[in-house]
Design a protein around this motif. Structure first.
Motif, PDB file in Angstrom:
ATOM      1  N   GLY A 250       0.950  -1.098  -0.022  1.00 16.76           N
ATOM      2  CA  GLY A 250       0.044  -0.008  -0.075  1.00 16.76           C
ATOM      3  C   GLY A 250       0.882   1.244   0.157  1.00 16.76           C
ATOM      4  N   GLU A 251       0.418   2.136  -0.501  1.00 13.69           N
ATOM      5  CA  GLU A 251       1.097   3.520  -0.769  1.00 13.69           C
ATOM      6  C   GLU A 251       1.240   4.337   0.502  1.00 13.69           C
ATOM      7  OE1 GLU A 251      -0.298   7.467  -3.011  1.00 13.69           O
ATOM      8  OE2 GLU A 251      -0.773   5.382  -4.301  1.00 13.69           O
ATOM      9  N   LYS A 252       0.674   4.066   1.648  1.00  7.66           N
ATOM     10  CA  LYS A 252       0.826   4.797   2.707  1.00  7.66           C
ATOM     11  C   LYS A 252       1.819   3.957   3.425  1.00  7.66           C
ATOM     12  CE  LYS A 252      -3.449   6.935   4.412  1.00  7.66           C
ATOM     13  NZ  LYS A 252      -4.691   6.361   4.604  1.00  7.66           N
ATOM     14  N   ALA A 253       1.850   2.747   3.459  1.00 13.53           N
ATOM     15  CA  ALA A 253       2.907   1.852   4.036  1.00 13.53           C
ATOM     16  C   ALA A 253       4.343   2.113   3.199  1.00 13.53           C
ATOM     17  CB  ALA A 253       2.339   0.431   3.963  1.00 13.53           C
ATOM     18  N   GLN A 254       4.317   2.242   1.886  1.00 19.30           N
ATOM     19  CA  GLN A 254       5.417   2.642   1.485  1.00 19.30           C
ATOM     20  C   GLN A 254       6.196   3.939   1.933  1.00 19.30           C
ATOM     21  OE1 GLN A 254       5.650   3.481  -2.811  1.00 19.30           O
ATOM     22  NE2 GLN A 254       7.780   2.748  -2.992  1.00 19.30           N
ATOM     23  N   ALA A 255       5.414   5.043   2.286  1.00 18.54           N
ATOM     24  CA  ALA A 255       6.091   6.264   3.064  1.00 18.54           C
ATOM     25  C   ALA A 255       6.510   5.769   4.271  1.00 18.54           C
ATOM     26  CB  ALA A 255       5.018   7.274   2.967  1.00 18.54           C
TER      27      ALA A 255
ATOM     28  N   LEU B  50      17.420 -14.139   1.905  1.00 17.73           N
ATOM     29  CA  LEU B  50      18.594 -13.052   2.318  1.00 17.73           C
ATOM     30  C   LEU B  50      19.032 -13.250   3.593  1.00 17.73           C
ATOM     31  CD1 LEU B  50      17.145 -10.052   0.514  1.00 17.73           C
ATOM     32  CD2 LEU B  50      18.966 -11.485  -0.402  1.00 17.73           C
ATOM     33  N   GLY B  51      18.624 -14.415   4.335  1.00 21.74           N
ATOM     34  CA  GLY B  51      19.076 -14.486   5.729  1.00 21.74           C
ATOM     35  C   GLY B  51      19.090 -13.367   6.794  1.00 21.74           C
ATOM     36  N   ALA B  52      17.972 -12.647   6.321  1.00 22.37           N
ATOM     37  CA  ALA B  52      17.468 -11.608   7.574  1.00 22.37           C
ATOM     38  C   ALA B  52      16.968 -12.066   8.737  1.00 22.37           C
ATOM     39  CB  ALA B  52      16.191 -10.778   6.645  1.00 22.37           C
ATOM     40  N   ARG B  53      17.367 -11.392   9.816  1.00 27.42           N
ATOM     41  CA  ARG B  53      17.186 -11.436  11.122  1.00 27.42           C
ATOM     42  C   ARG B  53      15.686 -11.335  11.510  1.00 27.42           C
ATOM     43  NH1 ARG B  53      21.566 -11.254  14.814  1.00 27.42           N
ATOM     44  NH2 ARG B  53      20.169 -11.673  16.612  1.00 27.42           N
ATOM     45  N   TYR B  54      15.214 -10.080  11.072  1.00 28.33           N
ATOM     46  CA  TYR B  54      13.824  -9.651  11.278  1.00 28.33           C
ATOM     47  C   TYR B  54      13.194  -9.085   9.957  1.00 28.33           C
ATOM     48  CZ  TYR B  54      15.220  -9.467  15.975  1.00 28.33           C
ATOM     49  OH  TYR B  54      16.006  -9.701  17.362  1.00 28.33           O
ATOM     50  N   ALA B  55      11.611  -9.385   9.821  1.00 28.09           N
ATOM     51  CA  ALA B  55      10.951  -8.867   8.836  1.00 28.09           C
ATOM     52  C   ALA B  55      10.046  -7.901   9.685  1.00 28.09           C
ATOM     53  CB  ALA B  55      10.164  -9.927   8.072  1.00 28.09           C
ATOM     54  N   LEU B  56      10.036  -6.595   9.035  1.00 29.14           N
ATOM     55  CA  LEU B  56       9.091  -5.633   9.545  1.00 29.14           C
ATOM     56  C   LEU B  56       8.055  -5.570   8.636  1.00 29.14           C
ATOM     57  CD1 LEU B  56       8.494  -3.207  11.389  1.00 29.14           C
ATOM     58  CD2 LEU B  56       9.826  -1.983   9.874  1.00 29.14           C
ATOM     59  N   ILE B  57       6.710  -6.008   9.064  1.00 28.86           N
ATOM     60  CA  ILE B  57       5.656  -6.008   7.993  1.00 28.86           C
ATOM     61  C   ILE B  57       4.657  -4.944   8.402  1.00 28.86           C
ATOM     62  CG2 ILE B  57       3.640  -7.358   7.767  1.00 28.86           C
ATOM     63  CD1 ILE B  57       5.284  -9.798   8.615  1.00 28.86           C
ATOM     64  N   LEU B  58       4.607  -3.937   7.286  1.00 30.25           N
ATOM     65  CA  LEU B  58       3.770  -2.855   7.486  1.00 30.25           C
ATOM     66  C   LEU B  58       2.765  -3.014   6.224  1.00 30.25           C
ATOM     67  CD1 LEU B  58       6.917  -0.200   7.602  1.00 30.25           C
ATOM     68  CD2 LEU B  58       5.426  -1.267   9.328  1.00 30.25           C
ATOM     69  N   GLY B  59       1.548  -2.964   6.791  1.00 27.38           N
ATOM     70  CA  GLY B  59       0.283  -2.906   6.006  1.00 27.38           C
ATOM     71  C   GLY B  59      -0.548  -1.889   6.543  1.00 27.38           C
ATOM     72  N   ASP B  60      -1.687  -1.847   6.069  1.00 27.86           N
ATOM     73  CA  ASP B  60      -2.743  -0.772   6.222  1.00 27.86           C
ATOM     74  C   ASP B  60      -3.118  -0.810   8.017  1.00 27.86           C
ATOM     75  OD1 ASP B  60      -3.065  -0.019   3.811  1.00 27.86           O
ATOM     76  OD2 ASP B  60      -4.866  -0.850   3.528  1.00 27.86           O
ATOM     77  N   ASP B  61      -3.183  -1.938   8.429  1.00 28.84           N
ATOM     78  CA  ASP B  61      -3.320  -2.039   9.901  1.00 28.84           C
ATOM     79  C   ASP B  61      -2.253  -1.412  10.703  1.00 28.84           C
ATOM     80  OD1 ASP B  61      -5.584  -3.298   9.760  1.00 28.84           O
ATOM     81  OD2 ASP B  61      -5.019  -5.358  10.694  1.00 28.84           O
ATOM     82  N   GLU B  62      -1.100  -1.911  10.485  1.00 26.45           N
ATOM     83  CA  GLU B  62       0.104  -1.288  11.152  1.00 26.45           C
ATOM     84  C   GLU B  62       0.113   0.356  11.111  1.00 26.45           C
ATOM     85  OE1 GLU B  62       0.227  -3.811   9.256  1.00 26.45           O
ATOM     86  OE2 GLU B  62       0.997  -5.467  10.470  1.00 26.45           O
ATOM     87  N   ILE B  63      -0.418   0.920   9.888  1.00 25.57           N
ATOM     88  CA  ILE B  63      -0.092   2.199   9.757  1.00 25.57           C
ATOM     89  C   ILE B  63      -1.160   3.085  10.543  1.00 25.57           C
ATOM     90  CG2 ILE B  63      -0.141   4.204   7.945  1.00 25.57           C
ATOM     91  CD1 ILE B  63       2.141   2.033   8.019  1.00 25.57           C
ATOM     92  N   ALA B  64      -2.431   2.358  10.402  1.00 27.05           N
ATOM     93  CA  ALA B  64      -3.654   3.021  11.307  1.00 27.05           C
ATOM     94  C   ALA B  64      -3.162   2.919  12.684  1.00 27.05           C
ATOM     95  CB  ALA B  64      -4.751   2.048  10.912  1.00 27.05           C
ATOM     96  N   THR B  65      -2.679   1.879  13.357  1.00 24.32           N
ATOM     97  CA  THR B  65      -2.575   1.657  14.637  1.00 24.32           C
ATOM     98  C   THR B  65      -1.220   2.097  15.398  1.00 24.32           C
ATOM     99  OG1 THR B  65      -1.584  -0.440  14.398  1.00 24.32           O
ATOM    100  CG2 THR B  65      -4.364  -0.427  14.607  1.00 24.32           C
ATOM    101  N   GLY B  66      -0.190   2.356  14.250  1.00 24.95           N
ATOM    102  CA  GLY B  66       1.266   2.585  14.654  1.00 24.95           C
ATOM    103  C   GLY B  66       1.668   1.359  15.518  1.00 24.95           C
ATOM    104  N   GLN B  67       1.169   0.295  15.551  1.00 27.30           N
ATOM    105  CA  GLN B  67       1.712  -0.861  16.037  1.00 27.30           C
ATOM    106  C   GLN B  67       2.443  -1.767  14.631  1.00 27.30           C
ATOM    107  OE1 GLN B  67       1.780  -2.292  19.595  1.00 27.30           O
ATOM    108  NE2 GLN B  67       1.856  -0.083  19.623  1.00 27.30           N
ATOM    109  N   TRP B  68       3.676  -1.860  14.698  1.00 25.41           N
ATOM    110  CA  TRP B  68       4.401  -2.655  13.764  1.00 25.41           C
ATOM    111  C   TRP B  68       4.275  -4.144  13.997  1.00 25.41           C
ATOM    112  CZ3 TRP B  68       9.319   0.819  12.348  1.00 25.41           C
ATOM    113  CH2 TRP B  68       8.843   1.799  12.027  1.00 25.41           C
ATOM    114  N   THR B  69       4.157  -4.937  12.897  1.00 28.00           N
ATOM    115  CA  THR B  69       4.277  -6.261  13.061  1.00 28.00           C
ATOM    116  C   THR B  69       5.724  -6.654  12.885  1.00 28.00           C
ATOM    117  OG1 THR B  69       2.044  -6.626  12.258  1.00 28.00           O
ATOM    118  CG2 THR B  69       3.426  -8.507  12.169  1.00 28.00           C
ATOM    119  N   VAL B  70       6.448  -7.458  13.964  1.00 29.44           N
ATOM    120  CA  VAL B  70       7.718  -7.792  13.588  1.00 29.44           C
ATOM    121  C   VAL B  70       7.878  -9.344  13.716  1.00 29.44           C
ATOM    122  CG1 VAL B  70      10.037  -7.566  14.548  1.00 29.44           C
ATOM    123  CG2 VAL B  70       8.762  -5.743  14.596  1.00 29.44           C
TER     124      VAL B  70
END
Ligand code: AMP
Length: 479
Positions: free
Chosen positions: A395-400, A435-455
């Protein structure tokens, strides 16, 4: 069958690629840190120099200079060299006069054959096979004798030798080295100050050993020797030559040739059939002059004081002409027959030979390719994981928000992967895993609306919600 690519790296050269280059950087960074604590500063000389410099310093008779240098005629129109050849031909009665085209053809033929000797010094240049010569040239050129002495310099970078490639031996290889140069004040007999020179030798060796210890290099063995000086070595070499003549028939062709050209190199021989003969030859330690013997004894005492463990090896002579007195070599585990990772020694007088003031010198060169190989063989080549955080967004907001988050995380020093276009979360998480990442930060509409990020922690698949500040705090603690 694998398709043969149109362009491949030239034999004896190779591409160093990630993630291995991270290990190379770590090794070089450690060298900078350790050498810095001993007061060394970095020098970066050019990669090519006049051929004559190496002929002078390393010696025209050495394999490195006579057979292994990559050199060429560096004059776009070659006019000076052509004029010289034409003049030479005119002056040689038995040869016909030549025109410019013929002279150029001759010149090119000579260049192909590596016979540059009758070309002007100005136009013959070579890729460096080592750096000590350049450091000495730079010491003279920049009048470093006027600086507080001694001048302590280190370098890292590629060297070039046309050798037969094998494991641990390349045509472009990398060295990490250091040199200590000290002008001898007028009226001071350079033979004096034996204790001081010995302490400098011992500290230089101590520094290499400290560097290897910091890296966790395994199976490190230091061998030392003294090969005498201008006073005692020639006499020993004559004695050695006379003894070798007596056993000439029992030696292989290489050693037979070296009786004439460089008898010391016979001691270097690895040929099984020659070992018992060599064991019976006179040892240089028994033929050192008083100054050399005194310095050698003092180097051993100084190494002992510094807790540096060593072995003596009277057959350690080193291939280059400029060494005198202290020589040393360090071997490490896991390298097969090419197991020398470092070679060094004292070279008082080299700066003078190159046109500078009377100057003492001691230095070493570490073969970085072999050092890395040994670390990898010992399982010490581990590199950090690919990414700290993979930012999955939709989503566009999540991209920003994703861009802003990536900027903040990168500024804090974390390694972040930010997909350039939107991806479904399932696909994004798969990529984060690869890619062997330690964490994925997941940002969708929910996360943007609540300010609570999914990790998501990729190692165990667990997933939690947290604020941006909490996420940053967690990263700082966990990485
Ligand atoms: P040298 O300048 O010959 O004393 O070499 C110093 C160190 O550089 C050696 O101990 C090796 O570790 C390394 N070295 C020399 N020649 C090569 C090569 N052709 N390929 C890889 N490493 C080399």
């Amino acid at each position: 069958m694998a398709e043969k690519k149109k362009f491949q790296a030239i034999k004896g050269t190779r591409d160093l690629l990630p993630p291995e280059t991270e290990l190379w950087n770590r090794v070089e960074q450690t060298a900078r840190e350790v050498f810095g604590t001993f007061g060394f500063g970095e020098i970066r000389p050019p990669i090519f120099e006049k051929t004559r410099l190496f002929e002078r310093a390393v010696g025209s008779e050495t394999d490195i200079v006579s057979k292994e240098m990559f050199n060429w005629v560096d004059d776009p129109d070659l006019s000076g060299a052509i004029t010289k050849i034409r003049a030479e031909m005119r002056n040689t009665k038995t040869l016909p006069a030549v025109d410019g085209t013929a002279a150029r053809a001759m010149l090119e033929k000579q260049a192909r054959m590596g016979a540059f000797n009758n070309l002007a010094e100005r136009v013959r240049v070579a890729l460096r096979p080592e750096v000590t010569a350049s450091v000495c040239r730079a010491y003279i050129e920049h009048e470093m004798h006027a600086l507080p002495q001694p001048v302590k310099l280190y370098y890292t970078g590629p060297m070039f030798r046309r050798e037969r490639p094998q494991k641990g031996r390349y045509r472009q290889f990398y060295q990490i080295g250091a040199e200590v140069l000290e002008m001898v004040p007028p009226n001071q007999d350079p033979a004096k100050n034996i204790e001081k020179d010995a302490a400098v030798d011992a500290e230089v060796i101590e520094m290499v050993m400290a560097f290897f210890a910091r890296l966790g290099l395994e199976g490190v063995k230091l061998e030392i020797n003294s090969i005498g000086d201008r006073e005692c070595r020639p006499k020993y070499v004559e004695l050695l030559r006379a003894e070798l003549m007596k056993v000439k028939d029992k030696l292989g062709p290489d050693s037979q040739r070296r009786i004439e050209t460089n008898p010391l190199r016979v001691l270097d021989s690895k040929l099984e059939s020659e070992q018992t003969i060599i064991a019976g030859l006179p040892k240089i330690a028994d033929h050192l002059c008083a100054n050399c013997a005194g310095q050698y004894a003092e180097v051993k005492r100084q190494l002992g004081m510094r807790g540096v463990v060593f072995e003596e090896n009277w057959r350690l002579v080193r291939g280059l002409d400029y060494y005198m007195r202290t020589t040393f070599e360090i071997t490490a585990r896991g390298l097969g027959s090419q197991n020398a990772v470092c070679g060094g020694g004292r070279y008082d007088g080299l700066v003078e030979l190159l046109g500078g003031p009377p100057t003492k010198g001691i230095g070493f060169a570490i073969g970085e390719d072999r050092l890395i190989l040994s670390l990898q063989e010992a399982g010490k080549g581990g590199v950090a994981q690919g990414r700290d955080v993979f930012v999955a967004w939709m989503g566009e907001k999540a991209q920003a928000t994703a861009i802003a988050a990536a900027q903040k995380l990168r500024a804090a020093g974390f390694r972040v992967e930010l997909p350039p276009v939107e991806q479904k979360f399932g696909k994004a998480l798969g990529q984060a895993d690869k890619l062997g990442a330690r964490y994925a930060l997941i940002l969708g509409d929910d996360e943007i609306a609540t300010g609570q990020w999914t990790v998501k922690t990729l190692a165990d698949g667990s997933q939690t919600k947290m604020s941006e500040a909490e996420f940053l705090e967690m990263l700082r603690k966990s990485l």
